[in-house]
Design a protein around this motif. Structure first.
Motif, PDB file in Angstrom:
ATOM      1  N   ARG A 139       0.846  -1.201   0.000  1.00 40.58           N
ATOM      2  CA  ARG A 139       0.000   0.000   0.000  1.00 40.58           C
ATOM      3  C   ARG A 139       0.875   1.243   0.000  1.00 40.58           C
ATOM      4  O   ARG A 139       1.900   1.320   0.672  1.00 40.58           O
ATOM      5  CB  ARG A 139      -0.895  -0.005   1.228  1.00 40.58           C
ATOM      6  N   LYS A 140       0.451   2.220  -0.793  1.00 46.79           N
ATOM      7  CA  LYS A 140       1.265   3.419  -0.973  1.00 46.79           C
ATOM      8  C   LYS A 140       1.120   4.411   0.187  1.00 46.79           C
ATOM      9  O   LYS A 140       2.063   5.063   0.584  1.00 46.79           O
ATOM     10  CB  LYS A 140       0.856   4.132  -2.273  1.00 46.79           C
ATOM     11  N   ASN A 141      -0.075   4.501   0.699  1.00 42.41           N
ATOM     12  CA  ASN A 141      -0.383   5.574   1.651  1.00 42.41           C
ATOM     13  C   ASN A 141      -0.236   5.125   3.097  1.00 42.41           C
ATOM     14  O   ASN A 141      -0.839   5.683   3.994  1.00 42.41           O
ATOM     15  CB  ASN A 141      -1.813   6.066   1.417  1.00 42.41           C
TER      16      ASN A 141
ATOM     17  N   LYS B 139       2.089   5.376   5.241  1.00 45.43           N
ATOM     18  CA  LYS B 139       2.697   6.326   6.175  1.00 45.43           C
ATOM     19  C   LYS B 139       1.649   7.160   6.894  1.00 45.43           C
ATOM     20  O   LYS B 139       1.805   7.517   8.050  1.00 45.43           O
ATOM     21  CB  LYS B 139       3.642   7.262   5.416  1.00 45.43           C
ATOM     22  N   ASN B 140       0.591   7.499   6.172  1.00 41.94           N
ATOM     23  CA  ASN B 140      -0.429   8.349   6.762  1.00 41.94           C
ATOM     24  C   ASN B 140      -1.288   7.599   7.774  1.00 41.94           C
ATOM     25  O   ASN B 140      -1.833   8.178   8.696  1.00 41.94           O
ATOM     26  CB  ASN B 140      -1.331   8.916   5.662  1.00 41.94           C
ATOM     27  N   ASP B 141      -1.418   6.304   7.568  1.00 37.75           N
ATOM     28  CA  ASP B 141      -2.333   5.529   8.394  1.00 37.75           C
ATOM     29  C   ASP B 141      -1.693   5.005   9.673  1.00 37.75           C
ATOM     30  O   ASP B 141      -2.314   4.998  10.730  1.00 37.75           O
ATOM     31  CB  ASP B 141      -2.873   4.325   7.600  1.00 37.75           C
TER      32      ASP B 141
ATOM     33  N   LYS C  89       1.813   4.669  12.238  1.00 39.40           N
ATOM     34  CA  LYS C  89       3.099   5.234  12.619  1.00 39.40           C
ATOM     35  C   LYS C  89       4.115   4.115  12.846  1.00 39.40           C
ATOM     36  O   LYS C  89       3.826   3.123  13.510  1.00 39.40           O
ATOM     37  CB  LYS C  89       2.918   6.032  13.918  1.00 39.40           C
TER      38      LYS C  89
ATOM     39  N   TYR D  25       9.365   2.248   6.661  1.00 33.95           N
ATOM     40  CA  TYR D  25       8.368   1.661   5.778  1.00 33.95           C
ATOM     41  C   TYR D  25       9.064   1.015   4.587  1.00 33.95           C
ATOM     42  O   TYR D  25       9.994   1.583   4.022  1.00 33.95           O
ATOM     43  CB  TYR D  25       7.388   2.730   5.286  1.00 33.95           C
TER      44      TYR D  25
END
Lengths: 197, 197
Positions: free
Chosen positions: B85-87, B89-91, B93, B97
């Motif tokens: 999954r690309k996103n 980092k936002n989801d 902590k 990664y």
DNA sequence: CGGACAATACCTACTTATAGGTATATTATA
DNA sequence: TATAATATACCTATAAGTAGGTATTGTCCG
């Protein structure tokens, strides 16, 4: 029976290396190269002429008819599709399918089946690059970074013999430079990169 | 300095093995176990007490407070998330990664950073492998199989200069043989195997 | 400004490797 | 069993690389 050669093409470095690691369990085959760039596929397939190409459909050069002809018509090469898509079988025809989530045994069973099928036809051989086993051993030592003298001492032969072998190797392979020989040795699994210093 | 221990947890066999293969390039660390079962994570982490846990969020036992406490409170363990999954980092902590598509260098750089952070206590640095960009270029030509003369001609410098550079390179890297330098160049992406002859 | 470093160049003495040979015993194999 | 291929050994000349120096410009950075 000659060992079947395998090429792996996928965008993901982890997948490439992981798959290679799994395939090392197969007896009669060797992974000769990993490809990470879509543009390289055509050229490398032509150059290395593998028996089996394991490729992510994303890497398939849609515009390269040469590879496709070789793949599907001449039937020299087994095509295995590698992907994380589940419904791939329905979309694209191939000799085999590997999913990112497949376990080791699933993959090995499928590959063994392909290998058995290929070897049934029993084509004679085509590798013109036939260096003798003794020469292979010498080449290995060269690629490991040893000097002629060191090789001679290690193999209990005279340096003249090493030189002669070396001459024959470079002549047969058409590779003059030590770096070229090193790459050749790595590509043909004579040595692993770790051993060199 | 003790070697840092690493655990890898992911559903995909290929990913696990591929990542392990990549991480073998790290000096001060070793992968001690691969985990393929979500239920095993808690127990193994407790038993092996790794320094670094690389885990697919799908494998994270949401209900296991022990691991989480250890991860986020005691701060003994570096948590690295592994996913396609690309996103991410936002989801979630984490200390680092890794994406399925990341290249080897990206991964190794990130891991080295983590390792350095963990080992901050001890030694300042040790990467003495600092060859200049000019030297890198020379090294590239060496690994490509060119002679000193050819390199000199190609770079419009005298052969003496090439020799001097070469001396500095072999001294800095501690690698004397052409094959060793070739492997170094390949490993550090100075050249690709295809280019060599 | 001054020192450290990078890039350049040249030198000698020495070691290794290459290219051209020839030659003999052993081992496959047709 | 002949013949080809392999492994072994030695030779000469020449080419290339290594190890030990010294030295002159620049450029970057404290």
């Amino acid at each position: 029976m000659a060992r079947s050669t395998i090429l792996i093409a996928d965008n993901s470095c982890m997948i490439r290396k992981g798959l290679r690691s799994i395939l090392q369990n197969l007896e009669n085959s060797e992974v000769i190269q990993l490809i990470d760039n879509k543009e390289d596929v055509c050229g490398i397939v032509h150059k290395r002429k593998p028996d089996i190409l394991i490729i992510n459909p994303d890497m398939l050069p849609g515009d390269c008819l040469d590879v496709k002809r070789e793949l599907f018509n001449e039937n020299k090469l087994s095509l295995i599709l590698l992907s994380n898509r589940k419904n791939l079988k329905n979309d694209l025809k191939a000799d085999g399918y590997i999913n990112y989530m497949d376990g080791q045994n699933t993959i090995l069973d499928m590959m063994q089946e392909i290998l058995n099928k290929n070897n049934k036809s029993s084509f004679p051989n085509k590798n013109s690059e036939t260096i003798s086993s003794r020469e292979k051993n010498i080449l290995k030592h060269i690629a490991l970074g040893l000097t002629n003298k060191e090789i001679a001492d290690q193999l209990f032969i005279s340096i003249h013999t090493v030189v002669t072998h070396r001459k024959n190797i470079t002549q047969k392979l058409g590779i003059k430079s030590v770096s070229g020989l090193t790459v050749y040795a790595i590509l043909h699994n004579l040595i692993s990169m770790d051993e060199v210093k």
